[in-house]
Design an enzyme around this catalytic site. Structure first.
Site, PDB file in Angstrom:
ATOM      1  N   GLU A  47       4.178  13.445  -4.519  1.00 29.32           N
ATOM      2  CA  GLU A  47       3.240  13.137  -3.433  1.00 29.32           C
ATOM      3  C   GLU A  47       3.907  14.226  -2.482  1.00 29.32           C
ATOM      4  O   GLU A  47       5.275  13.931  -1.973  1.00 29.32           O
ATOM      5  CB  GLU A  47       3.319  11.891  -3.110  1.00 29.32           C
ATOM      6  CG  GLU A  47       2.165  11.575  -1.707  1.00 29.32           C
ATOM      7  CD  GLU A  47       2.329  10.320  -1.210  1.00 29.32           C
ATOM      8  OE1 GLU A  47       1.229   9.937  -0.691  1.00 29.32           O
ATOM      9  OE2 GLU A  47       3.129   9.567  -1.440  1.00 29.32           O
ATOM     10  N   GLU A  65       0.954  -1.076   0.012  1.00 27.84           N
ATOM     11  CA  GLU A  65       0.124  -0.051  -0.140  1.00 27.84           C
ATOM     12  C   GLU A  65       1.010   1.176   0.078  1.00 27.84           C
ATOM     13  O   GLU A  65       1.582   1.528   0.954  1.00 27.84           O
ATOM     14  CB  GLU A  65      -0.943   0.110   1.315  1.00 27.84           C
ATOM     15  CG  GLU A  65      -2.132   0.930   1.159  1.00 27.84           C
ATOM     16  CD  GLU A  65      -1.833   2.368   1.734  1.00 27.84           C
ATOM     17  OE1 GLU A  65      -1.379   3.395   1.105  1.00 27.84           O
ATOM     18  OE2 GLU A  65      -2.076   2.345   3.008  1.00 27.84           O
TER      19      GLU A  65
END
Length: 479
Positions: A378, A245
């Protein structure tokens, strides 16, 4: 000052093989809040051996036995809720209210959800004359981050315990306090020795040793895409199961209708939560070009209402986790300015009146295009970027133009229109109109956001092997 210098291995707290001290810094004060020991490959060997030995018996426990264990764990977790919340605030800077509700609450939620799923999960089923068995995958290794420590630990530990697996956890060395308390909770609840083990350490040492260990059957990491790639490389020679993840740069498409202002407000608020340190934060807002100024004005007002400061007090936003993160975020904010985005709120430097602590101004950039660095990378901080679109098809194309695919968001007054947009977004989870968290909903990403799914019933599959026993029920003899 907290001192957690031992590791939890085989049901006991033991000293590291080669002690190496590591300071844990409180991001609000920039002072050392505690010390841990960093582990080595030798410590990993001990923990994996304990997990391997425990697997022989724990994998044979019944659903009822594991259900009773979960009841005990939930009881102990609730007893330590205040301790957990204080630890999260101290180790990574989440405001006290957020720690007590969402941070601790997510951990409790994953444990309770797994316990509920366990009761009726189809570990066995018949298909004709064949019996399908779903059996625990084996020894699991978990590498977890600092931003939602209890959430990301329990969403791995809970399904692993429920399915009969044993495990070794390496929590983030930046935020290890809550993981230690969780180990104490599991011990007090009576989790059998060796089923759960904890070894602290850094990624290149303990993380790599876990990923490459030939007695580990599965490794699950929550972290950056870069870290996920390294884990997969280390795991490849042993062909173990790899669950990832990873990063995100989630699009948030606001449709052009009467719900526009509400959608912008909800979207902006989602970026300030947890100081923007959420892999699924809606940081890339996509709005009609003609309403760019309106969106920027609403987002600016939202940013300016955010109270930033001491996380032990009544504030909306605390610091980011570390000096390294603070420096990274400052550099990306400056990059946005240098590349020509319109700075609508915030900017570089600490908020006024905060000279100590890794505090970042809630920042809004308008008139961003998808080629800018702040739209591609990000940031992992309280930075919202707003991009324009000319048509809904254009908005979907912009939304999907990213190497990530963890989450996406859509808001609008017409539910059918919102659903139609959601169906075309390449993301593992799409939130419509600010819907609340659903712990039964699968969580995981497309593309470079990872492989596999966590949360709820779907999470169980990653911890199970499937065995087909052909001829289990012989066919009736004719005649």
């Amino acid at each position: 000052m907290r001192e957690y210098r031992q590791f939890y291995i085989g049901g006991e707290w033991i000293d590291p093989t080669q002690p190496q001290s590591h300071d844990v810094v409180n991001p609000a004060t920039e002072q050392v809040a505690g010390q841990i020991s960093l582990g080595s490959a030798a410590d990993v060997d001990k923990a994996v051996a304990a997990a391997r030995q425990a697997f022989e018996s724990y994998s044979q426990t019944t659903v009822e036995q594991r259900g009773e264990l979960f009841s005990a764990i939930l009881g102990e977790y609730k007893k330590r809720a205040e301790d957990l919340a204080a630890a999260v605030t101290e180790e990574m800077g989440a405001p006290a209210k957020l720690s007590a509700t969402a941070q601790v609450g997510m951990g409790l939620g994953h444990l309770a959800t797994a316990a509920k799923v366990l009761k009726d999960y189809p570990f066995e089923e018949d298909r004709g004359t064949t019996r399908i068995l779903r059996e625990p995958v084996g020894v699991c290794a978990f590498i977890t981050p600092w931003n939602w420590p209890l959430n990301q630990i329990t969403c791995k530990v809970a399904p692993a315990l429920a399915t009969g697996c044993t495990m070794v956890l390496k929590p983030s060395e930046e935020a290890p306090f809550s993981a230690y308390i969780l180990a104490e909770i599991l011990d007090a609840a009576g989790v059998p020795a060796g089923v759960f083990n904890l070894v602290n350490g850094d990624g290149p040492t303990v993380g790599a040793a876990l990923a490459g260990h030939d007695l580990v059957d599965m490794i699950s990491i929550t972290g950056s895409t870069r870290a996920g790639v390294e884990v997969a490389r280390a795991a490849a020679p042993t062909v173990k199961r790899v669950h990832q993840e990873l990063g995100g740069k989630s699009p948030n498409i606001i449709l052009d209708d009467d719900a526009f202002a509400k959608g912008v407000k909800i979207g902006a608020a989602g970026v300030w939560s947890n100081s923007g340190q959420s892999c699924n934060a809606p940081t890339r807002m996509i709005v009609p070009a003609a309403r760019m100024d309106e969106a920027a004005s609403i987002a600016k007002a939202s940013a300016e209402k955010v109270t930033v400061g001491d996380p032990t007090g009544d504030v909306k936003m605390g610091p980011v986790v570390s000096e390294a993160q603070f420096t990274k975020i400052q550099g990306l904010i400056q990059k946005g300015i240098d590349e020509g985005a319109t700075l609508a709120a915030g900017g570089t430097g600490r908020p006024d009146g905060l000279d100590t602590g890794f505090y970042v101004k809630p920042t809004v950039f308008a008139n961003v295009n998808n080629e800018m660095t702040i739209a591609r990378e990000e940031i992992f901080g309280p930075v919202l970027v707003i991009l324009p679109y000319d048509s809904v098809e254009d908005a979907i194309a912009i939304g999907n133009d990213t190497p990530y695919g963890l989450a996406a968001y859509v808001s609008g007054a017409d539910q059918d229109a919102v659903r139609a947009v959601a169906s075309k977004l390449r993301a593992g989870q799409v939130n419509l109109n600010g819907a609340p968290v659903d712990l039964n909903a699968p969580f995981g990403g497309y593309k470079q956001s990872g492989n596999g799914r966590e949360w709820g019933e779907t999470a169980f599959a990653d911890f199970l092997e499937t065995k087909a026993v052909i001829g289990y029920t012989p066919a009736p003899v004719e005649g």
